[in-house]
Design a protein around this motif. Structure first.
Motif, PDB file in Angstrom:
ATOM      1  N   LEU A 202      -3.539   6.126  -9.693  1.00  0.00           N
ATOM      2  CA  LEU A 202      -2.594   5.309  -8.988  1.00  0.00           C
ATOM      3  C   LEU A 202      -3.103   4.097  -8.724  1.00  0.00           C
ATOM      4  CD1 LEU A 202       0.632   6.696  -7.766  1.00  0.00           C
ATOM      5  CD2 LEU A 202       0.192   5.662 -10.039  1.00  0.00           C
ATOM      6  N   SER A 203      -4.443   4.242  -7.876  1.00  0.00           N
ATOM      7  CA  SER A 203      -5.049   3.043  -7.418  1.00  0.00           C
ATOM      8  C   SER A 203      -5.435   1.983  -8.684  1.00  0.00           C
ATOM      9  CB  SER A 203      -6.303   3.362  -6.511  1.00  0.00           C
ATOM     10  OG  SER A 203      -5.711   4.087  -5.317  1.00  0.00           O
TER      11      SER A 203
ATOM     12  N   GLU B 250      -4.635  -3.628 -10.491  1.00  0.00           N
ATOM     13  CA  GLU B 250      -4.177  -4.533 -11.626  1.00  0.00           C
ATOM     14  C   GLU B 250      -2.977  -5.207 -11.262  1.00  0.00           C
ATOM     15  OE1 GLU B 250      -3.723  -2.335 -15.140  1.00  0.00           O
ATOM     16  OE2 GLU B 250      -5.887  -1.890 -15.405  1.00  0.00           O
ATOM     17  N   SER B 251      -2.131  -4.650 -10.349  1.00  0.00           N
ATOM     18  CA  SER B 251      -0.775  -5.362 -10.109  1.00  0.00           C
ATOM     19  C   SER B 251      -0.489  -6.043  -9.084  1.00  0.00           C
ATOM     20  CB  SER B 251       0.140  -4.236 -10.408  1.00  0.00           C
ATOM     21  OG  SER B 251       0.428  -3.129  -9.338  1.00  0.00           O
TER      22      SER B 251
ATOM     23  N   PRO C 220       2.227   3.530  -3.013  1.00  0.00           N
ATOM     24  CA  PRO C 220       3.771   3.956  -2.627  1.00  0.00           C
ATOM     25  C   PRO C 220       4.565   3.275  -3.550  1.00  0.00           C
ATOM     26  CG  PRO C 220       2.320   3.618  -0.615  1.00  0.00           C
ATOM     27  CD  PRO C 220       1.608   3.062  -1.788  1.00  0.00           C
ATOM     28  N   ASP C 221       4.420   1.786  -3.559  1.00  0.00           N
ATOM     29  CA  ASP C 221       5.623   1.117  -4.197  1.00  0.00           C
ATOM     30  C   ASP C 221       5.722   1.592  -5.637  1.00  0.00           C
ATOM     31  OD1 ASP C 221       6.508  -0.079  -2.030  1.00  0.00           O
ATOM     32  OD2 ASP C 221       5.523  -1.948  -2.361  1.00  0.00           O
TER      33      ASP C 221
ATOM     34  N   LEU D  19       3.810   7.368   1.636  1.00  0.00           N
ATOM     35  CA  LEU D  19       4.871   6.191   2.304  1.00  0.00           C
ATOM     36  C   LEU D  19       5.802   5.911   1.275  1.00  0.00           C
ATOM     37  CD1 LEU D  19       2.028   4.138   3.713  1.00  0.00           C
ATOM     38  CD2 LEU D  19       3.218   5.695   4.885  1.00  0.00           C
ATOM     39  N   ALA D  20       5.692   6.598   0.094  1.00  0.00           N
ATOM     40  CA  ALA D  20       7.041   6.263  -0.782  1.00  0.00           C
ATOM     41  C   ALA D  20       8.157   7.007  -0.514  1.00  0.00           C
ATOM     42  CB  ALA D  20       6.532   6.758  -2.249  1.00  0.00           C
ATOM     43  N   LEU D  21       8.050   8.170   0.181  1.00  0.00           N
ATOM     44  CA  LEU D  21       9.238   9.197   0.572  1.00  0.00           C
ATOM     45  C   LEU D  21      10.406   8.398   0.878  1.00  0.00           C
ATOM     46  CD1 LEU D  21       9.873  12.155   0.864  1.00  0.00           C
ATOM     47  CD2 LEU D  21       9.324  12.050   3.146  1.00  0.00           C
TER      48      LEU D  21
END
Length: 220
Positions: A80-81, A86-87, A92-93, A147-149
């Motif tokens: 995911l990193s 890139e974004s 987490p987001d 941290l997405a929880l």
């Protein structure tokens, strides 16, 4: 597809709760329709075509099984990193936005969303205590996904899988305390299964679903 529908209909006739699901580990060579970046196992969440294709697969499963609950997996997500770099978005987001989009699509069809919980457990806190904690796990390069929880809909059902024998699994209480329904998932170890079942009862979980990965690692 017709055979799957017959099996699902038979299960419903026995008053069984029918679930559907699809893995979230995508290999770019197997899914050429998807933009899967190198060193990642998730479709590009910033491409609309990703969801168009994934939802077409979901639709096939819903048509066959008419499930009450759908497992979106999202366990052991690698890379995911890569998408974060890139974004400019945090991992987490990215995870929370992706899960929320899948949840919204399923909710519109009156299907509950379930997901594995390992990417929502901090490796540094939980791995030694319960095992199977993969946020900040260096092997996955997906950052602090735990941290997405707080950004994931509370109606998502957490499947808390742990296969190593521990005295107790406080992660069940952690998910419950944060407002989620939680089900424990043991594998081959009888002592671990007993301890996880006891933790589910102690910490307010909803039950146990056993897993079976066959010969993988256990040769049993």
């Amino acid at each position: 597809k017709e055979q799957m529908a017959e099996i699902a209909q038979h299960a419903r006739s026995l008053q069984m709760d029918v679930w559907g699901g699809m893995g979230s580990g995508f290999n770019s060579t197997d899914f050429r329709e998807l933009d899967v970046r190198k060193n990642t196992t998730l479709y590009n969440p910033f491409k609309e075509a990703s969801y168009k294709y994934v939802f077409s697969l979901y639709h096939e499963i819903l048509q066959a099984y008419h499930p009450s609950t759908f497992l979106i997996c999202h366990d052991e997500i690698k890379g995911l990193s890569v998408y974060a770099a890139e974004s400019g978005k945090s991992t987490p987001d990215i995870l929370a936005t992706d899960v929320s989009r899948l949840y919204a699509w399923l909710s519109q069809r009156k299907v509950r969303t379930a997901m594995w919980g390992d990417m929502l457990l901090d490796f540094n806190k939980w791995d030694s205590e319960v095992g199977s904690a993969n946020s900040l796990n260096p092997a996955f390069n997906s950052g602090a996904t735990h941290l997405a929880l707080q950004k994931i809909p509370k109606d998502v059902l957490m499947l808390d899988w742990h296969y190593d024998d521990k005295k107790s699994y406080g992660s069940v209480e952690y998910f419950h305390r944060n407002g989620f329904g939680v089900i424990g998932n043991p594998w081959y170890d009888a002592n671990a299964a007993k301890a996880l079942a006891e933790s589910v009862r102690k910490y307010g979980g909803q039950g146990i679903i056993t897993t079976d990965w066959g010969f993988l690692r256990t040769l049993s």
